[in-house]
Design an enzyme around this catalytic site. Structure first.
Site, PDB file in Angstrom:
ATOM      1  N   CYS A 264       2.376   1.490   0.881  1.00  0.00           N
ATOM      2  CA  CYS A 264       2.532   2.933   0.734  1.00  0.00           C
ATOM      3  C   CYS A 264       3.167   3.536   1.986  1.00  0.00           C
ATOM      4  O   CYS A 264       4.341   3.321   2.253  1.00  0.00           O
ATOM      5  CB  CYS A 264       1.192   3.560   0.381  1.00  0.00           C
ATOM      6  SG  CYS A 264       1.343   5.178  -0.415  1.00  0.00           S
ATOM      7  N   HIS A 354      -0.115   0.423  -4.516  1.00  0.00           N
ATOM      8  CA  HIS A 354      -1.436   0.043  -4.019  1.00  0.00           C
ATOM      9  C   HIS A 354      -1.945  -1.241  -4.670  1.00  0.00           C
ATOM     10  O   HIS A 354      -2.553  -1.200  -5.735  1.00  0.00           O
ATOM     11  CB  HIS A 354      -2.438   1.166  -4.283  1.00  0.00           C
ATOM     12  CG  HIS A 354      -2.242   2.354  -3.403  1.00  0.00           C
ATOM     13  ND1 HIS A 354      -2.974   2.573  -2.262  1.00  0.00           N
ATOM     14  CD2 HIS A 354      -1.369   3.390  -3.497  1.00  0.00           C
ATOM     15  CE1 HIS A 354      -2.569   3.698  -1.692  1.00  0.00           C
ATOM     16  NE2 HIS A 354      -1.596   4.207  -2.420  1.00  0.00           N
ATOM     17  N   GLU A 356      -4.441  -3.005  -3.766  1.00  0.00           N
ATOM     18  CA  GLU A 356      -5.910  -3.058  -3.797  1.00  0.00           C
ATOM     19  C   GLU A 356      -6.443  -2.417  -5.072  1.00  0.00           C
ATOM     20  O   GLU A 356      -7.517  -2.746  -5.549  1.00  0.00           O
ATOM     21  CB  GLU A 356      -6.502  -2.368  -2.560  1.00  0.00           C
ATOM     22  CG  GLU A 356      -6.629  -0.866  -2.630  1.00  0.00           C
ATOM     23  CD  GLU A 356      -5.301  -0.140  -2.531  1.00  0.00           C
ATOM     24  OE1 GLU A 356      -5.258   1.054  -2.878  1.00  0.00           O
ATOM     25  OE2 GLU A 356      -4.307  -0.761  -2.105  1.00  0.00           O
TER      26      GLU A 356
END
Length: 380
Positions: A264, A354, A356
């Protein structure tokens, strides 16, 4: 932001955009006034993770899903220690949450943390307006803060723009902390916190990485003081054009050719470190349903996004940089926005989204394994 915690259920509320468009509804969460950049999130779920994502600092989030709050709030899912959005806009808030993990209602949590919101708004019309006109400044006013429309509009137009905002140090940790490896420790990673989400070091810990999370103001010397096998740059809020400090640190890492991974904001920092520019998107990518192609494999992933800025790098060629050849590794299939970069002559890569992915999807989890592979190769 000024807030009161009383009377939210019945208080009228007004949302005022900087171009003069006005929406009226009811207070949701705390009563008072708040300001920020109006953006929309297309996720059907994961509102708790969205609210606690530091990348939403100084933004008023419009939820495109019509029903919000159905599963309540718990103490396990937050991505940070607090709610970071400056305001919250929903159409139909849940009257009663229903989930076995729920500990309290979303409305209660918003009141507790002083987050001013508005409900009963036609979020479809508001989202279409933002898509056509672009993300813009907005104010939410409820209770005694409501005044005549012209006065409210003047307040909104007096707020600072997101372009040019330097915000990462406002949300990052002030002191270094360590997330231990789960199981056997295999590697040490220095993670520069520009607004890191809690799930990110957890994903690395799952892979045997001890993560030293450093403040956004960390220097190159701070990074190498932990003797890292790899260096990570996190997500975060604000305009990457203001992040000269993190860019300089990343250039120091690139000069040492230490394995490097950014997500990001970290992707934008890598872009700047390599000599590319950045620019503000008209309305950004936010949600958990964005299609991205990994150009190194041809695979298409459904991914989680939260960014209003992007890297300006050529899609059709390999670029020469001070640190070797670089190419765009990932691209958004909706609009061809650069979603990833990689160096071809040293172990460094980044993605704009992202991996995660709390609350999902998990198509991109392999990127943490790719980071591990770089560190394994370097050690070998």
């Amino acid at each position: 932001m000024t807030t009161s915690t009383r009377g939210a259920a019945k208080a009228p509320a007004v949302l005022v955009l900087e171009d003069g468009r006005i929406f009226r509804g009811r207070a949701y969460g705390a009563v008072g006034e708040t300001f920020g950049e109006a953006v929309f999130s297309t996720g059907m779920t994961g509102y708790q993770e969205t609210l606690t994502d530091p990348s939403y600092h100084r933004q008023v989030v419009v939820m495109t899903a019509p029903h919000v709050g159905n599963t309540g709030v718990n103490d396990e899912d937050p991505e940070s220690s607090r709610i970071w959005v400056s305001g919250y806009v929903v159409r139909d808030p849940a009257r009663v949450p229903s989930n076995w993990r729920s500990q309290r209602s979303l409305d209660e949590e918003l009141v507790k943390q002083g987050v001013v919101g508005i409900s009963g708004v036609d979020t479809r019309a508001l989202t279409r307006h933002l898509r056509e006109r672009g993300a813009m400044r907005v104010g939410i006013f409820s209770g005694e803060t409501i005044a005549d429309d012209a006065a409210l509009l003047a307040k909104v137009q007096a707020q600072p723009q997101m372009k040019g905002a330097n915000l990462s140090a406002e949300v990052a940790t002030k002191e270094t902390y360590v997330v231990p490896a789960i199981g056997e420790k295999r590697f040490t990673v220095a993670a520069v916190d520009l607004g890191i989400k809690g799930m990110t070091p957890h994903r690395m810990a799952e892979r045997g990485i001890e993560v030293h999370v450093l403040p956004a103001t960390a220097t190159v010397e701070d990074v190498y003081a932990v003797n890292p096998d790899g260096v990570f740059f996190s997500n975060g809020p604000g305009d990457p054009a203001t992040a000269d400090g993190p860019v300089a640190v990343m250039q120091g890492v690139l000069e040492r050719k230490t394995p490097l991974f950014g997500i990001c904001f970290g992707n934008q920092i890598l872009g700047r470190a390599l000599g590319f520019g950045t620019y503000k998107l008209k309305y950004g990518h936010r949600g958990i349903n964005q299609p991205v192609q990994d150009r190194t494999t041809g695979k298409v992933e459904v991914t989680a996004h939260n960014h209003g800025f992007a890297v300006d790098a050529p899609l059709d060629k390999v670029s020469e940089t001070p640190y070797g050849r670089a190419e765009v590794s990932h691209v958004c299939l909706n609009d061809n926005v650069v979603e990833g970069l990689q160096l071809l002559d040293q172990p460094a890569f980044s993605v704009q989204y992202h991996p995660e992915a709390a609350a999902g999807p998990h198509d991109a989890a392999y990127l943490f394994d790719r980071f591990v592979s770089l560190m394994e190769a370097e050690r070998a």
